[in-house]
Every structure is written in structure tokens, then in C-alpha cells.
Design an enzyme around this catalytic site. Sequence first.
Site, PDB file in Angstrom:
ATOM      1  N   SER A  55     -67.028 -30.004   2.349  1.00 49.46           N
ATOM      2  CA  SER A  55     -67.270 -29.842   3.790  1.00 49.46           C
ATOM      3  C   SER A  55     -68.055 -31.038   4.315  1.00 49.46           C
ATOM      4  CB  SER A  55     -68.067 -28.568   4.050  1.00 49.46           C
ATOM      5  OG  SER A  55     -68.484 -28.552   5.403  1.00 49.46           O
ATOM      6  N   TYR A  94     -75.073 -22.879   2.163  1.00 49.35           N
ATOM      7  CA  TYR A  94     -73.649 -23.209   2.073  1.00 49.35           C
ATOM      8  C   TYR A  94     -73.478 -24.719   1.871  1.00 49.35           C
ATOM      9  CZ  TYR A  94     -68.952 -24.236   3.902  1.00 49.35           C
ATOM     10  OH  TYR A  94     -67.679 -24.717   4.069  1.00 49.35           O
TER      11      TYR A  94
HETATM   12  P1  NAP Z   1     -61.023 -18.489   5.092  1.00 51.09           P
HETATM   13  O1  NAP Z   1     -60.107 -18.564   6.259  1.00 51.09           O
HETATM   14  O2  NAP Z   1     -62.193 -17.578   5.134  1.00 51.09           O
HETATM   15  O3  NAP Z   1     -60.137 -18.140   3.794  1.00 51.09           O
HETATM   16  C1  NAP Z   1     -60.803 -17.988   2.583  1.00 51.09           C
HETATM   17  C2  NAP Z   1     -59.815 -17.873   1.452  1.00 51.09           C
HETATM   18  O4  NAP Z   1     -60.571 -17.812   0.241  1.00 51.09           O
HETATM   19  C3  NAP Z   1     -58.968 -16.628   1.511  1.00 51.09           C
HETATM   20  O5  NAP Z   1     -57.726 -16.895   0.934  1.00 51.09           O
HETATM   21  C4  NAP Z   1     -59.768 -15.648   0.643  1.00 51.09           C
HETATM   22  O6  NAP Z   1     -58.974 -14.655  -0.001  1.00 51.09           O
HETATM   23  C5  NAP Z   1     -60.326 -16.580  -0.407  1.00 51.09           C
HETATM   24  N1  NAP Z   1     -61.581 -16.059  -0.944  1.00 51.09           N
HETATM   25  C6  NAP Z   1     -62.707 -15.765  -0.257  1.00 51.09           C
HETATM   26  N2  NAP Z   1     -63.644 -15.268  -1.088  1.00 51.09           N
HETATM   27  C7  NAP Z   1     -63.073 -15.241  -2.320  1.00 51.09           C
HETATM   28  C8  NAP Z   1     -63.521 -14.805  -3.594  1.00 51.09           C
HETATM   29  N3  NAP Z   1     -64.735 -14.295  -3.799  1.00 51.09           N
HETATM   30  N4  NAP Z   1     -62.659 -14.911  -4.638  1.00 51.09           N
HETATM   31  C9  NAP Z   1     -61.418 -15.424  -4.465  1.00 51.09           C
HETATM   32  N5  NAP Z   1     -60.930 -15.833  -3.281  1.00 51.09           N
HETATM   33  C10 NAP Z   1     -61.762 -15.738  -2.223  1.00 51.09           C
HETATM   34  O7  NAP Z   1     -61.632 -19.931   4.725  1.00 51.09           O
HETATM   35  P2  NAP Z   1     -61.258 -21.379   5.304  1.00 51.09           P
HETATM   36  O8  NAP Z   1     -61.972 -21.564   6.574  1.00 51.09           O
HETATM   37  O9  NAP Z   1     -59.786 -21.580   5.225  1.00 51.09           O
HETATM   38  O10 NAP Z   1     -61.992 -22.313   4.238  1.00 51.09           O
HETATM   39  C11 NAP Z   1     -61.305 -22.857   3.120  1.00 51.09           C
HETATM   40  C12 NAP Z   1     -62.168 -23.926   2.479  1.00 51.09           C
HETATM   41  O11 NAP Z   1     -62.491 -24.945   3.439  1.00 51.09           O
HETATM   42  C13 NAP Z   1     -63.517 -23.422   1.956  1.00 51.09           C
HETATM   43  O12 NAP Z   1     -63.838 -24.131   0.784  1.00 51.09           O
HETATM   44  C14 NAP Z   1     -64.478 -23.793   3.066  1.00 51.09           C
HETATM   45  O13 NAP Z   1     -65.805 -23.922   2.593  1.00 51.09           O
HETATM   46  C15 NAP Z   1     -63.898 -25.135   3.482  1.00 51.09           C
HETATM   47  N6  NAP Z   1     -64.265 -25.554   4.839  1.00 51.09           N
HETATM   48  C16 NAP Z   1     -63.892 -24.811   5.927  1.00 51.09           C
HETATM   49  C17 NAP Z   1     -64.247 -25.250   7.191  1.00 51.09           C
HETATM   50  C18 NAP Z   1     -63.857 -24.488   8.426  1.00 51.09           C
HETATM   51  O14 NAP Z   1     -64.341 -24.849   9.515  1.00 51.09           O
HETATM   52  N7  NAP Z   1     -63.013 -23.471   8.359  1.00 51.09           N
HETATM   53  C19 NAP Z   1     -65.006 -26.423   7.344  1.00 51.09           C
HETATM   54  C20 NAP Z   1     -65.355 -27.149   6.216  1.00 51.09           C
HETATM   55  C21 NAP Z   1     -64.983 -26.693   4.968  1.00 51.09           C
HETATM   56  P3  NAP Z   1     -58.666 -13.210   0.711  1.00 51.09           P
HETATM   57  O15 NAP Z   1     -57.689 -13.515   1.805  1.00 51.09           O
HETATM   58  O16 NAP Z   1     -58.100 -12.366  -0.337  1.00 51.09           O
HETATM   59  O17 NAP Z   1     -59.986 -12.741   1.251  1.00 51.09           O
END
Ligand code: NAP
Length: 256
Positions: A148, A161
Site C-alpha cells: 500500500s 495497517y
Molecule cells: P477487499 O475488497 O476487502 O477484498 C478482500 C479480499 O481478501 C476478499 O477476497 C476476501 O475474501 C479476502 N480476505 C479478507 N480477509 C481474509 C482472510 N482472513 N483470509 C483469506 N482471505 C481474506 O480488499 P481490497 O480493497 O481489494 O484490497 C486488496 C489488497 O489491496 C489488500 O492487500 C489491501 O491491503 C490492498 N490495498 C487496498 C487499497 C484500497 O484502497 N482498496 C489501497 C491500498 C492497498 P472474502 O471475499 O471471502 O471475504
Amino acid sequence: MSRTLDGKVALVTGGSRGIGRAIAERLGRDGAVVAVAYARDTASAEEVVARIRKDGGRAFAIRAELGEHGDAVRLWDAFDAAVEEFAPAGGVDVLVNNAAIATSSDLDGLTEEELDRVFAVNVRAPFFIVKEGLGRLRDGGRIVNISSGVARIALPRVIAYSSTKGALDVFTLNLAKLLGPRGITVNSVAPGYVDTDVNAGWLRTDPEAAAEAAAAAALGRVGQPDDIAGVVAFLASDDARWVTGRVVDATGGTAL
Ligand code: NAP
């Protein structure tokens, strides 16, 4: 027409929603057999698999909750059991450690349990997924860790985080050195604000906050999951064979 990842196998954790979903679908379009790993949301994971198949690709879903002891072994057991049907030789070429959770507590509000949990999912799980997966990862393969921008940009309200992502980047650096002799590249990709479920509570309901998030990026908008998937697809491709041990910023130029 040959696609960049024809004949390759990819595993994407958190592939059922958000950024992971976009990555899984993109790697599927690029020709890889994709293992879509998820924790709870079976319907979403199956939707991703169906979408990849509709686009002419091959994919399967595997359920494995991360953040518990033994999670990596369970993930790979599920992968081994399912991959045979799609790629009888087994093994994996592209591993994307994407699944993570957020915490919203600042230092004052943080509890030991919260810190343990966020490190268990965001750091310990990728660590052991790699450790347990090394025998399956083919030489010349790719590891992409989704980090991130907050590992570079101070945002004290998400200090716990952010610290997990800093740890992940150090993991990337050392792993790249360790696995270089096998021709395996290891990189982090660091998104800024991206329009996913994790941000839906404010991004899709608070126009002022959404405008602020958009203005934070030099490119003047909030990221979309496909913006990140494109960067991961590049790192997974042969064109990125000479890039390793790096954090690739994919924040749209946030806090330049
Ligand atoms: P998201 O929409 O919340 O999706 C999270 C995904 O991870 C889902 O597929 C979920 O599975 C899975 N997951 C969550 N907890 C888990 C666990 N304990 N065990 C196994 N799987 C788990 O997240 P996102 O926003 O796409 O983020 C994806 C990545 O990008 C992360 O590493 C996040 O830190 C990084 N990131 C995101 C942003 C942002 O603004 N969105 C910014 C910077 C970095 P289920 O569907 O089964 O719950």
C-alpha cells in the site's frame, strides 16, 4: 493468438473481491489457470471463476481462511487437490499475496488483539504461504505482494495497517535476494485509494471525502481495481523479468 501467461498457473489470495478479483480476471484473460483463493464469500469467488471461464479462461476457487496457525498448509492442500484437474503437473508460476484486512484504530485505540490479527493476516500469512509454497513455485516464477502507498505516506490513523505493509515490503526485498538464483522475481505493488468494498462505507457515500481522495492523486481520481491489475499483469509477464525486489507505486501519483 498467444497470450502472455499461456501454460502458466497463478494463485491469487483474496481473489474473490476488489483488487484481487480484478487481478484474477486479468491473469485469466492473459492465459493463466487461476486459483481464486478466498475466506468466506463463496458466491463472489464462484462469480469470479465463472467470469474467467466466460472469457475463455480456466479457473477454480479454493477456500482458506488466512490469519490462523496452519493457514498456509491448508491453502496449499486445497490448491493441490484442485489444480490437478486443470494442470496435471501441479505447481504454480505466479503467486499474488493480495488478501489483507484493514484496521481503523489509531495508536490510542489499538488493542494487542487487533495488532496480532492484522499482522497474522497481512504479514504472517504471506510469509508462510511463500515458505510452504517454495517447493511448488517453478523456477522463473513470480511473486507479487500487494502492499500500500501508506507504507511510504504517513497516515497515523491507520498506523497498524501501514506497519503491516512496511513489513511486507521488507519481506519482498529479502525474498527477491533469496529467490533470484532461481529466476523468481519478487515485487510489491503499492496502491493508493482504490474503489473496493473496504472503502465503500465512505467513498461511495461521502462526496466530499471522495473528492479529497481523488485530489490526493496527481492523476486526479480514485483508483479502480483494474488499474492495479494491469501493474500486476506486467510484473507477472516475461517483459518484467529484469525487475525484482522493488515496490512499484500504483497510487496514481499520490503525495508526489
Ligand atoms: P477487499 O475488497 O476487502 O477484498 C478482500 C479480499 O481478501 C476478499 O477476497 C476476501 O475474501 C479476502 N480476505 C479478507 N480477509 C481474509 C482472510 N482472513 N483470509 C483469506 N482471505 C481474506 O480488499 P481490497 O480493497 O481489494 O484490497 C486488496 C489488497 O489491496 C489488500 O492487500 C489491501 O491491503 C490492498 N490495498 C487496498 C487499497 C484500497 O484502497 N482498496 C489501497 C491500498 C492497498 P472474502 O471475499 O471471502 O471475504
